[in-house]
Motif scaffolding. Structure first.
Motif, mmCIF file in Angstrom:
data_model
loop_
_atom_site.group_PDB
_atom_site.id
_atom_site.type_symbol
_atom_site.label_atom_id
_atom_site.label_comp_id
_atom_site.label_asym_id
_atom_site.label_seq_id
_atom_site.Cartn_x
_atom_site.Cartn_y
_atom_site.Cartn_z
ATOM 1 N N TYR A 45 0.804 -1.224 0.000
ATOM 2 C CA TYR A 45 0.000 0.000 0.000
ATOM 3 C C TYR A 45 0.840 1.279 0.000
ATOM 4 O O TYR A 45 0.330 2.359 0.250
ATOM 5 N N LYS A 82 -2.121 11.488 8.092
ATOM 6 C CA LYS A 82 -3.424 10.834 8.277
ATOM 7 C C LYS A 82 -4.440 11.312 7.246
ATOM 8 O O LYS A 82 -5.186 10.501 6.682
ATOM 9 N N ASN A 85 -3.468 9.549 3.976
ATOM 10 C CA ASN A 85 -3.257 8.101 3.917
ATOM 11 C C ASN A 85 -4.212 7.241 4.741
ATOM 12 O O ASN A 85 -4.021 6.033 4.831
ATOM 13 N N PHE A 86 -5.231 7.817 5.350
ATOM 14 C CA PHE A 86 -6.093 7.026 6.228
ATOM 15 C C PHE A 86 -6.729 5.848 5.498
ATOM 16 O O PHE A 86 -6.798 4.744 6.028
ATOM 17 N N ARG A 87 -7.185 6.063 4.291
ATOM 18 C CA ARG A 87 -7.821 4.985 3.525
ATOM 19 C C ARG A 87 -6.842 3.825 3.293
ATOM 20 O O ARG A 87 -7.183 2.656 3.488
ATOM 21 N N LYS A 88 -5.616 4.157 2.871
ATOM 22 C CA LYS A 88 -4.612 3.112 2.634
ATOM 23 C C LYS A 88 -4.247 2.396 3.937
ATOM 24 O O LYS A 88 -4.054 1.182 3.950
ATOM 25 N N LYS A 89 -4.158 3.152 5.025
ATOM 26 C CA LYS A 89 -3.852 2.542 6.331
ATOM 27 C C LYS A 89 -4.968 1.572 6.730
ATOM 28 O O LYS A 89 -4.696 0.482 7.231
ATOM 29 N N SER A 90 -6.210 1.938 6.470
ATOM 30 C CA SER A 90 -7.350 1.060 6.778
ATOM 31 C C SER A 90 -7.302 -0.210 5.930
ATOM 32 O O SER A 90 -7.605 -1.304 6.425
ATOM 33 N N MET A 91 -6.924 -0.078 4.654
ATOM 34 C CA MET A 91 -6.798 -1.254 3.786
ATOM 35 C C MET A 91 -5.652 -2.145 4.266
ATOM 36 O O MET A 91 -5.759 -3.379 4.256
#
Length: 194
Positions: A45, A82, A85-91
């Motif tokens: 990611y 954050k 990149n929050f979406r990528k961190k969640s994935m």
């Protein structure tokens, strides 16, 4: 109570230091697998940093933590990261949960993901603390007698289990905010309690 409830410390006022009274450490082979999976997911990611502020993967004995910018990243840098990149961190968190089925994977602070043993979370730690308090002091302590400070009470956040069991909580962004609240509570107690 660091590491999502896998360790509990109490303050020993005679020795003027904190003492670990409970620890549920991860096995070495489990730690290696967690680190391997974190590296794979972070690279997939594009969350592995080219520059970091301290350790990106930290072995905390009872928990492995991935911090996308490193453990010592400034708060403002974390906030900006954050937002982007929050979406990528969640994935990445979802991928880790799929690949580490016997582990508990939670979103930590704004840039981190925490991996602990299954069923080890902050609610477990609070319940263990209450159990230890009862054995040591022979006094019952309930959730309403506690006050918890945390930064991520969202459903998949590492502080959510505390909210779910009903412990009164205050959301903070930094440990410095926690200290300010504690100072205010202490001042109020000294002024109002006999």
């Amino acid at each position: 109570m660091p590491t999502s409830g896998g360790m509990i410390y109490i303050y020993d006022s005679t020795k003027r230091r904190y003492k670990c009274i409970f620890q549920k450490a991860l096995k070495s082979s489990v730690k290696k697998e967690i680190v391997k999976q974190i590296k794979l997911a972070a690279h997939k990611y594009n969350l592995w940093p080219t520059h970091s502020y301290g350790k990106v993967i930290e072995d905390r004995q009872t928990q492995i933590t991935f911090s996308a910018l490193g453990q010592k990243a400034p708060t403002e840098v974390k906030k900006q990261w954050k937002k982007q990149n929050f979406r990528k961190k969640s994935m990445m968190k979802r991928m880790l949960a799929l690949n580490l089925k016997k582990m508990n994977v939670k979103l930590g602070g704004s840039t981190s993901i925490d991996v602990t043993q299954q069923n080890i979370d902050k609610a477990f730690g609070v319940k263990k603390l209450i159990e230890i308090f009862l054995k040591k002091y022979h006094k019952k302590l309930g959730f309403k007698n506690l006050l918890f400070f945390g930064d991520n009470f969202t459903k998949h956040g590492n502080d959510y289990p505390i909210k779910a069991i009903g412990v009164p909580s205050i959301r903070v962004e930094t440990y410095q905010q926690t200290l300010l609240y504690l100072d205010a509570i202490k001042k109020w107690a000294l002024d109002n309690l006999q």
